[in-house]
Design a protein around this motif. Structure first.
Motif, short mmCIF file in Angstrom:
data_model
loop_
_atom_site.label_atom_id
_atom_site.label_comp_id
_atom_site.label_asym_id
_atom_site.label_seq_id
_atom_site.Cartn_x
_atom_site.Cartn_y
_atom_site.Cartn_z
N UNK A 65 0.83 -1.21 0.00
CA UNK A 65 0.00 0.00 0.00
C UNK A 65 0.86 1.26 0.00
N UNK A 66 1.94 1.24 0.77
CA UNK A 66 2.83 2.40 0.79
C UNK A 66 3.56 2.56 -0.53
N UNK A 67 3.83 1.44 -1.22
CA UNK A 67 4.47 1.53 -2.53
C UNK A 67 3.53 2.13 -3.57
N UNK A 68 2.27 1.76 -3.50
CA UNK A 68 1.30 2.28 -4.46
C UNK A 68 1.05 3.77 -4.24
N UNK A 69 1.08 4.19 -2.97
CA UNK A 69 0.85 5.61 -2.65
C UNK A 69 2.12 6.19 -2.03
N UNK A 70 3.02 6.68 -2.87
CA UNK A 70 4.30 7.16 -2.33
C UNK A 70 4.17 8.39 -1.46
N UNK A 71 3.07 9.15 -1.60
CA UNK A 71 2.96 10.35 -0.77
C UNK A 71 2.81 9.99 0.70
N UNK A 72 2.14 8.86 1.01
CA UNK A 72 2.01 8.43 2.40
C UNK A 72 3.36 7.94 2.94
N UNK A 73 4.10 7.23 2.09
CA UNK A 73 5.41 6.77 2.53
C UNK A 73 6.36 7.93 2.78
N UNK A 74 6.27 8.94 1.95
CA UNK A 74 7.12 10.12 2.15
C UNK A 74 6.75 10.82 3.46
N UNK A 75 5.46 10.91 3.75
CA UNK A 75 5.03 11.55 4.99
C UNK A 75 5.47 10.73 6.20
N UNK A 76 5.39 9.40 6.11
CA UNK A 76 5.77 8.54 7.22
C UNK A 76 7.25 8.66 7.51
N UNK A 77 8.08 8.72 6.47
CA UNK A 77 9.52 8.79 6.69
C UNK A 77 9.94 10.13 7.28
N UNK A 78 9.17 11.18 7.03
CA UNK A 78 9.49 12.48 7.60
C UNK A 78 8.81 12.71 8.95
N UNK A 79 7.91 11.82 9.32
CA UNK A 79 7.16 12.02 10.56
C UNK A 79 8.03 11.79 11.78
N UNK A 80 7.72 12.50 12.87
CA UNK A 80 8.42 12.36 14.13
C UNK A 80 7.55 11.71 15.21
N UNK A 81 6.40 11.14 14.84
CA UNK A 81 5.57 10.46 15.81
C UNK A 81 6.30 9.23 16.34
N UNK A 82 6.12 8.97 17.62
CA UNK A 82 6.86 7.87 18.26
C UNK A 82 6.41 6.51 17.73
N UNK A 83 5.12 6.34 17.48
CA UNK A 83 4.63 5.06 17.00
C UNK A 83 5.17 4.78 15.59
N UNK A 84 5.23 5.83 14.76
CA UNK A 84 5.77 5.66 13.41
C UNK A 84 7.27 5.41 13.46
N UNK A 85 7.95 6.09 14.36
CA UNK A 85 9.39 5.85 14.50
C UNK A 85 9.66 4.44 14.99
N UNK A 86 8.76 3.91 15.82
CA UNK A 86 8.93 2.53 16.28
C UNK A 86 8.76 1.55 15.13
#
Length: 830
Positions: free
Chosen positions: A613-634
């Motif tokens: 899903x993240x590969x199909x929608x690269x904008x979400x993957x880009x947002x996740x990689x730049x995010x500083x949320x602790x759950x996403x960083x985990x």
């Protein structure tokens, strides 16, 4: 000038004169070794005045030789010994002739008279105020300064105590004017350059005026309070006095900063009013470009940046220019540390914080005085106390590479050292930087005395990747490709072996066999995690604990799935509580498939579905990689290490769609060819071979108990497997050529632009075929040579060799006849 040194060098050089590689006529500033760069102006002056005063030129060269001997007495530098030898031979050759042409009685009087003559008749003649040729005048003042330096050395050698007052006055005037007419790159920022055309531009005037706005700064007592006109002390001079930057670095970065501000200022829309005042938009634009990486770095590490501006609006522009000047001065003096941009961010972060304290007037609680920079005060303090220790680490690590022959895991390059500053642990170095920090492990033995030298120095190590040379890197680097190929081959084998019709594909029993690919995927995932551990094992003793822990946990989880999936696949559900029945009420309708296995596959596929899903929608993957949320960083910590460089580097949705479509068509063609041409035709022969029992091999020693004829099956399938794994490049060449041709045709690229031109090219194909594939005369001669060699075999094979040679000659003759026919007809053979 001393005599013992030159005499000793004369004896040494006379022994090696025959081996010198320098030409006596061309040895001046063209071939001066880099370690003796300070004597280049002296040799240049000697070459210029040699035709007029040969003895003065000789004295200049002798002084250059003596200065070179002081700089490198042991001649250990590269090319120094050869240079000294050539220069000494030149001095020995010119001594007698120059002495005969001397005008005065002594060398001291000779150079003194020439210096006075040069100053009065040449330097003063060029100095015509604003109409003077700045380039020629600056060069003349530099020559006069060199002559006075040589004059002082000659007087010291001949013990001349008094120098004429007019010579002293001229020397003082030369020294003052020499600083005024110093060389420059683009902008003459001294008082003499105010009349230059480039300095009359309004945007340059605005940038210069902003840079010379030094109101409110606390200057050291050793410096005068600046006056507001070009040529006096400015903001960068204040930074140099506080932080200990080099003088020439300040000159270069002053010009650099003025040009940056002026270039942005002139391009502002709408135009600022008035033009001779630096607009705030230009300052903000340059500041955003300079500190883009620094602000991103601070955000990545969760630290507040040190770019703190005052509340009032009067001195905001001055503060911004000070920050930009500080960063440019750090960058200009960093040398090889520039290849470590995040290290520069760390240096600037701490020095900008100290700059804020200096401008705020913070007072030390202990001494009651204004806070001073940690490394400031002394001349060239920044180079000696900040850059040099960091460079020693780079130098130490580069020596460990042994010219690239050492394993990658035993040393660190620029990227490895820079990755240390991608973690908040870099702030443990403190400011001033502690020599006990992890970054200085490799040089700690050279910085802490004899006891530390006796201990084996460590190394800072790598943070994310350690390369180990191994064949298994082919699988590890392309693990997704190999995994996909193996799983696809398993599916095609099951389909071909079952020999079912398309209507029976959804049969439960067939789906049960197909679902075994998940067990194969779990095994390949386990193999990948093992390779991650093994191939990075040489560097694990230098990794952080959390990185090692993550890889170990991945092995444990992959091993757990490798055990759970086969057990669920082979056994029916025996533990069936009420809650499990409610969850799996629909799953249990598939009688031939264990319901617990279906549930395990669903749980196992959740990360893969998320990745898809993240590969199909690269904008979400880009947002996740730049995010500083602790759950996403985990989650990112589990899937991949959180690195600073390379985040959010994903293509757009349209490019991703075209890329995916290209590979879907390519892989569909490849798998269709592999199934119908390679795999399916071999299934029935394989079944027939395996149905044969009680086989008696000729080499029964190798196959004493063979019953299923597995050796024949392996020999049958081995070429097919190799072609299956390697024919992707053939399909890629075909599809890339087809896609490139269509793309170029639509964009009108290349020579063939119409279908008529394409058809005309087919007429030249036979000729190209004949040129490239038909053997030439040289290859035919080789054919006769091989036929001759075949005639020299043993008697038992001589008849076969003769037949082969005769057949070969007939083939060659046929080629010759075809060539003759084609030449007569004027057409190339097909």
């Amino acid at each position: 000038m001393s005599e013992s040194g030159p005499q000793t060098l004369t004896r040494r050089s006379s022994r090696s004169a025959a081996t010198t590689t320098f030409t006596l006529e061309v040895f001046d500033n063209e071939v001066v070794p880099s370690s003796l760069g300070s004597i280049v102006p002296i040799l240049r002056v000697a070459a210029e005045i040699e035709s007029e005063r040969p003895r003065v030129a000789y004295l200049c060269r002798f002084y250059a030789f003596e200065k070179a001997h002081r700089l490198d007495a042991s001649s250990s530098g590269r090319g120094v010994r050869q240079f000294k030898t050539a220069l000494l031979q030149r001095l020995e050759r010119d001594n007698a002739s120059s002495l005969a042409s001397r005008v005065k009685k002594s060398d001291a009087r000779e150079i003194e008279s020439f210096y006075q003559q040069y100053y009065e008749k040449y330097v003063m003649a060029l100095d015509k105020g604003e109409q003077a040729d700045r380039t020629q005048l600056g060069k003349a003042y530099q020559t006069a300064g060199v002559l006075f330096e040589v004059l002082c050395a000659v007087n010291k050698t001949e013990k001349v105590e008094e120098v004429a007052p007019e010579i002293i006055a001229a020397a003082r005037d030369v020294q003052e004017k020499k600083e005024i007419y110093a060389p420059y790159n683009i902008l003459p920022l001294d008082a003499a350059g105010a009349s230059q055309s480039i300095m009359q531009l309004e945007e340059v005037k605005a940038a210069v005026a902003a840079l010379w706005n030094a109101h409110g700064l606390n200057w050291p007592t050793a410096l005068e309070q600046p006056r507001q006109k070009p040529g006096d002390l400015d903001l960068l001079d204040w930074l140099r006095a506080m932080f200990g930057f080099q003088k020439d670095n300040v000159r270069n970065q002053r010009e650099h900063l003025i040009l940056l501000l002026a270039n942005v200022h002139i391009r502002l829309v709408p135009k600022p009013e008035p033009l001779n005042k630096l607009d705030e938009r230009a300052v903000d634009a340059v500041m955003n470009k300079l500190f883009k990486n620094y602000k991103t770095w601070c955000k990545f590490l969760g630290r507040k940046h040190s770019l703190r501006l005052p509340q009032g609006q009067q001195e905001v522009q001055q503060r911004k220019i000070l920050y930009m000047g500080l960063y440019l001065l750090i960058w200009g003096e960093a040398a090889n540390i520039r290849f470590m941009p995040e290290c520069l961010c760390y240096i600037f972060h701490n020095m900008a914080y100290e700059l804020h304290g200096l401008l705020a007037g913070n007072v030390s609680i202990v001494t009651g005085e204004n806070i001073k920079p940690s490394y400031g005060g002394d001349d060239e303090a920044f180079l000696r106390k900040v850059i040099t220790p960091l460079y020693r680490v780079i130098e130490k690590e580069s020596k460990k590479s042994k010219g690239g022959k050492a394993p990658h895991s035993s040393w660190s390059n620029y990227d490895d050292l820079n990755e240390y500053f991608w973690s908040a642990d870099c702030f443990s170095l403190g400011w001033p930087m502690s020599v006990d920090g992890d970054f200085f492990k490799s040089t700690r033995g050279t910085m802490q005395g004899k006891q530390a030298r006796q201990r084996k120095s460590g190394s800072m190590g790598k943070s994310n990747f350690v390369e180990t040379r191994s064949f298994w890197h082919i699988f590890r680097s392309f693990d997704r490709m190999w995994t996909f190929y193996i799983l696809a081959a398993q599916v095609m084998l099951i389909v071909a072996w079952s020999d079912i019709s398309p209507s029976e594909i959804l049969h439960k029993k067939f789906l049960y066999h197909i679902s075994s690919v998940f067990i194969t995927a779990a095994f390949l995932r386990f193999l990948q995690s093992i390779l991650d551990l093994v191939l990075n094992f040489p560097g694990y003793h230098r990794w952080m604990f959390m990185d090692v822990f993550r890889n170990i946990i991945k092995i444990v989880f992959s091993l757990a799935w490798l055990i759970i999936l086969p057990l669920c696949y082979l056994k029916q559900l025996t533990w069936d509580p009420d809650q499990m029945r409610n969850v799996m009420s629909r799953v249990q309708q598939a009688k031939d498939i264990p319901p617990l296995y279906i549930l395990a596959v669903i749980v196992y596929m959740i990360p893969n579905l998320l990745a898809a899903a993240l590969f199909i929608f690269p904008m979400f993957r880009r947002w996740i990689e730049y995010s500083d949320w602790h759950i996403i960083r985990l989650l990112l910590w589990w899937s991949q290490p959180r690195v600073y460089v390379g985040r959010g580097m994903h293509e757009s949705q349209l490019d991703l769609f075209k890329y995916t479509l290209f590979w879907i068509l390519l892989l569909s063609s490849k798998f269709a060819f592999s199934y119908f041409i390679q795999i399916k035709p071999l299934v029935q022969p394989t079944k027939d071979i395996m149905s044969v029992r009680h086989i008696q091999y000729v080499w029964h020693e190798f196959f004493p108990t063979a019953e299923q004829n597995y050796g024949a099956v392996i020999s049958l399938w081995a070429p097919v497997v190799l072609v299956y794994l390697m024919d992707t490049q053939i399909w890629y060449a075909f599809f890339s050529t087809l896609y490139g041709g269509v793309y170029g045709a639509f964009d009108r690229l290349g020579e063939i632009r119409t279908l008529g031109m394409l058809r005309s090219r087919f007429q030249s194909l036979p000729g190209a075929f004949n040129t490239c594939l038909v053997p030439s005369d040289k290859s035919r001669k080789r054919g006769f040579f091989f036929s001759k060699r075949f005639s020299e075999v043993s008697a038992s094979k001589r008849t076969e060799a003769a037949k082969f040679g005769q057949l070969w000659n007939e083939v060659i003759c046929s080629f010759r006849e075809e060539d003759l026919i084609s030449d007569r007809k004027g057409l190339s053979t097909d």
